[in-house]
Write a protein that holds these residues in place. Structure first.
Motif, mmCIF file in Angstrom:
data_model
loop_
_atom_site.group_PDB
_atom_site.id
_atom_site.type_symbol
_atom_site.label_atom_id
_atom_site.label_comp_id
_atom_site.label_asym_id
_atom_site.label_seq_id
_atom_site.Cartn_x
_atom_site.Cartn_y
_atom_site.Cartn_z
ATOM 1 N N VAL A 134 -5.033 -0.960 8.602
ATOM 2 C CA VAL A 134 -5.166 -1.596 7.295
ATOM 3 C C VAL A 134 -3.788 -2.115 6.895
ATOM 4 O O VAL A 134 -2.958 -1.380 6.379
ATOM 5 C CB VAL A 134 -5.707 -0.618 6.237
ATOM 6 N N ASP A 135 -3.550 -3.411 7.160
ATOM 7 C CA ASP A 135 -2.249 -4.029 6.875
ATOM 8 C C ASP A 135 -1.090 -3.184 7.377
ATOM 9 O O ASP A 135 -0.144 -2.871 6.654
ATOM 10 C CB ASP A 135 -2.113 -4.265 5.374
ATOM 11 N N VAL A 176 -11.700 -1.242 0.282
ATOM 12 C CA VAL A 176 -10.746 -2.338 0.355
ATOM 13 C C VAL A 176 -11.483 -3.663 0.355
ATOM 14 O O VAL A 176 -12.691 -3.735 0.610
ATOM 15 C CB VAL A 176 -9.857 -2.229 1.620
ATOM 16 N N LYS A 211 -6.816 -7.324 -1.445
ATOM 17 C CA LYS A 211 -5.948 -8.112 -0.570
ATOM 18 C C LYS A 211 -5.518 -7.309 0.656
ATOM 19 O O LYS A 211 -4.360 -7.324 1.046
ATOM 20 C CB LYS A 211 -4.720 -8.631 -1.339
ATOM 21 N N ARG A 212 -6.450 -6.591 1.230
ATOM 22 C CA ARG A 212 -6.162 -5.782 2.419
ATOM 23 C C ARG A 212 -7.185 -6.096 3.506
ATOM 24 O O ARG A 212 -8.383 -6.029 3.282
ATOM 25 C CB ARG A 212 -6.220 -4.285 2.104
ATOM 26 N N LYS A 213 -6.697 -6.444 4.702
ATOM 27 C CA LYS A 213 -7.562 -6.711 5.840
ATOM 28 C C LYS A 213 -7.648 -5.474 6.718
ATOM 29 O O LYS A 213 -6.709 -4.686 6.805
ATOM 30 C CB LYS A 213 -7.030 -7.898 6.648
ATOM 31 N N HIS A 219 -1.069 -0.029 8.344
ATOM 32 C CA HIS A 219 -1.272 1.409 8.206
ATOM 33 C C HIS A 219 -2.416 1.844 9.122
ATOM 34 O O HIS A 219 -3.496 1.262 9.094
ATOM 35 C CB HIS A 219 -1.595 1.779 6.760
ATOM 36 N N PRO A 270 -10.500 -7.935 1.401
ATOM 37 C CA PRO A 270 -9.486 -8.922 1.782
ATOM 38 C C PRO A 270 -9.205 -9.938 0.684
ATOM 39 O O PRO A 270 -8.173 -10.616 0.730
ATOM 40 C CB PRO A 270 -10.092 -9.597 3.019
ATOM 41 N N CYS A 320 -8.092 -0.819 -2.891
ATOM 42 C CA CYS A 320 -6.991 -1.695 -2.486
ATOM 43 C C CYS A 320 -7.552 -3.098 -2.250
ATOM 44 O O CYS A 320 -8.389 -3.294 -1.364
ATOM 45 C CB CYS A 320 -6.333 -1.203 -1.202
ATOM 46 N N MET A 368 0.841 -1.191 0.000
ATOM 47 C CA MET A 368 0.000 0.000 0.000
ATOM 48 C C MET A 368 0.872 1.235 0.000
ATOM 49 O O MET A 368 1.892 1.294 0.693
ATOM 50 C CB MET A 368 -0.935 -0.009 1.206
#
Length: 545
Positions: free
Chosen positions: A302-303, A37, A285-287, A305, A39, A283, A1
């Motif tokens: 967020v990953d 986002v 593939k972001r959890k 961040h 996941p 985004c 990211m």
């Protein structure tokens, strides 16, 4: 990211399903900063479309975590892997008369677009109106479905869609045609205060049909293919369903339904495109994890961040563990999910050649459980004309409300009606897959300890059991109105040629561009003249510029 990602957003949306994408697009359209986002590494969540290989992988891998929306999957091949292979006796059926093999089907994997949540659109329904009014329709294309069918007396009948179809059909007698036309006219002019309908207000729609002395065949066609209701449906509800059907006739062709080319997974992406056009950040593939809540924001991770969001909208399958949304449903409201889904690939269409003119296109059949007539299922047959499967193969979807954790068992009463060898024109089955679309966490809970609820956090519902998108659109509007109560939900987006940068006059801008072009051409001409070798000996003179 990107390290330059802003630290604050008006809205963060997790999940790219239909409802979440509609909320994200609506917020971005009114100028809010949106971070969208997912996941997953694909768009659509449980509304997505896959090619065949990715569909198989998704079913195999997606059941490993409890947070996903899909569960209890099963896949069956009815054909050998290779031409030299054989299948076991339990897998063998008349479908093996074809020369299809698993390898041959999988070679065309990329020509499949297999929907997790297939639906139709009423031509005059809420989604079509929303796509047109918001100008999102420019991002997709549709085709009218080719026919509506029903099973009656062990035979497949085409249900007439229009006045012309009614009088041209060979499946109804002249008397039945007149009775059907009279019923359709009455329903279009429905008034619950009229003498004709007033005396049936406490009756069911089925009782009203029987009181009009309609034949059993007409009642069957009306209940299962036009109103698409059951014996418990009230008169008013049944008539409203009839009107939805009839009002959609003739708007975009002879059929009342539309189907999105290349599958229903295109619909959420249309809303995502609009969100991105108006500044939304995407985004995959972001959890997302909720770190803390404040009076005016939610702090998210967020990953790795850390950022603040004034509001957070999350798909149920993406809710962080132990986090409860603030929009718990009251007892008695319609609940989403728990849909038993079957996906089938066949080498022949349902019915005979006359019932599949033009290659089959898109066909819909509503099926009824013979042991429980209140249970129904929607079947969609798709050919290569829909952009969802290769030529020579047919994609068949069956969707019903689940009554257990075994989708294959739940769909058996419907599948056996279509894949019955005794049915004339039964399709030859090559592949079957079963899975369950789970109920969202908001719909699962009747009451939740208010101390656990996270303010400013809303959770969307999953797909509802409906042929169209009406309940999901209402779910998205409810989310949006809770967050932005004084704003319009998805106003019309301008076309690119309508966009004016700053306060420039488009006419003056066009004239300015033309002047700049002419000036550039003059400079090119001057340069070419200066490069020429001109002298006075031949009577030529230089050009004074």
């Amino acid at each position: 990211m990107d390290e330059e990602l802003p630290k604050e957003f008006d809205l963060v949306v997790v999940g790219t399903g239909f409802t979440e994408s509609a909320v994200a697009a609506a917020a971005s359209r009114i100028g809010k900063t949106v971070l969208h986002v997912d996941p997953n590494d694909f768009y659509g969540s449980c509304w997505a479309s896959f090619n065949l290989e990715n569909f198989q992988s998704f079913l195999s891998n997606n059941i490993k975590t409890e947070t996903n929306d899909i569960a209890y999957t099963k896949q069956i091949w009815y054909i050998p892997a290779e031409e030299t292979d054989t299948v076991t006796e339990t897998e063998t059926s008349s479908t093996n008369e074809d020369d299809w093999t698993q390898t041959k089907v999988l070679k065309s994997s990329r020509k499949f677009n297999i929907d997790l949540t297939p639906k139709l659109l009423f031509s005059a329904g809420k989604l079509v109106d929303l796509l047109v009014s918001s100008n999102i329709c420019r991002y997709a294309e549709f085709r009218a479905i080719d026919r509506i069918s029903t099973l009656y007396g062990g035979e497949l009948l085409n249900v007439p869609c229009s006045r012309t179809d009614v009088f041209n059909t060979k499946d109804l007698s002249i008397v039945e045609k007149r009775l059907l036309m009279k019923l359709l006219t009455s329903c279009m002019n429905f008034d619950d205060k009229s003498e004709e309908f007033a005396k049936y207000q406490d009756k069911t729609f089925l009782e009203y049909l029987k009181a009009n002395k309609l034949t059993e065949k007409i009642i069957h066609c009306v209940m299962n293919s036009i109103a698409m209701c059951n014996e418990r449906t009230t008169l008013n509800e049944g008539v409203e369903k009839m009107k939805s059907y009839l009002q959609s006739l003739g708007r975009y062709g002879n059929s009342p339904f539309l189907f999105p080319m290349y599958g229903c997974g295109e619909i959420p992406q249309c809303f995502c495109r609009l969100c991105a056009v108006f500044g939304g950040t995407y985004c995959l593939k972001r959890k997302v994890n909720v770190v803390s809540t404040k009076e005016d924001a939610i702090t998210l991770q967020v990953d790795g961040h850390i950022l603040d969001a004034k509001h957070l909208v999350v798909s149920s399958g993406s809710l962080p563990v132990g986090v409860f949304p603030s929009n718990c449903l009251a007892e008695g409201q319609q609940r989403c999910g728990n849909l038993a889904r079957g996906v089938f690939i066949s080498s022949t269409p349902i019915g005979n050649e006359d019932q599949n003119s033009g290659g089959g296109g898109v066909n819909v059949i509503r099926l009824i459980d013979s042991l429980d007539t209140t249970r129904g299922a929607i079947l969609l047959q798709l050919s290569h004309y829909s952009g969802t499967c290769p030529k020579g193969l047919y994609l068949i979807h069956i969707t019903a409300e689940a009554v257990s954790n075994d989708p294959e068992a739940d769909l058996e009463p419907f599948a056996k009606q279509i894949f019955n060898p005794d049915l004339q024109g039964a399709p030859k089955l090559l592949f079957a897959a079963y899975f369950l679309t789970k109920r969202c966490k908001v719909c699962q809970q009747n009451q939740t300890d208010s101390t656990k609820l996270v303010p400013r956090l809303l959770s969307t519902c999953g797909p509802f059991f409906e042929i169209d998108y009406d309940s999901s659109i209402q779910n998205a509007k409810n989310m949006f109105e809770k967050i932005y109560p004084n704003e319009s939900f998805l106003p019309r987006a301008p076309d690119p040629e309508e966009i004016i940068i700053g306060d420039e006059d488009p006419v003056a801008l066009a004239e300015h561009t033309l002047a700049e072009d002419l000036k550039a051409q003059m400079h090119e001409l001057e340069d070419s003249m200066e490069s020429m070798d001109v002298g006075e000996s031949d009577g030529q003179v230089g050009v004074d510029t």
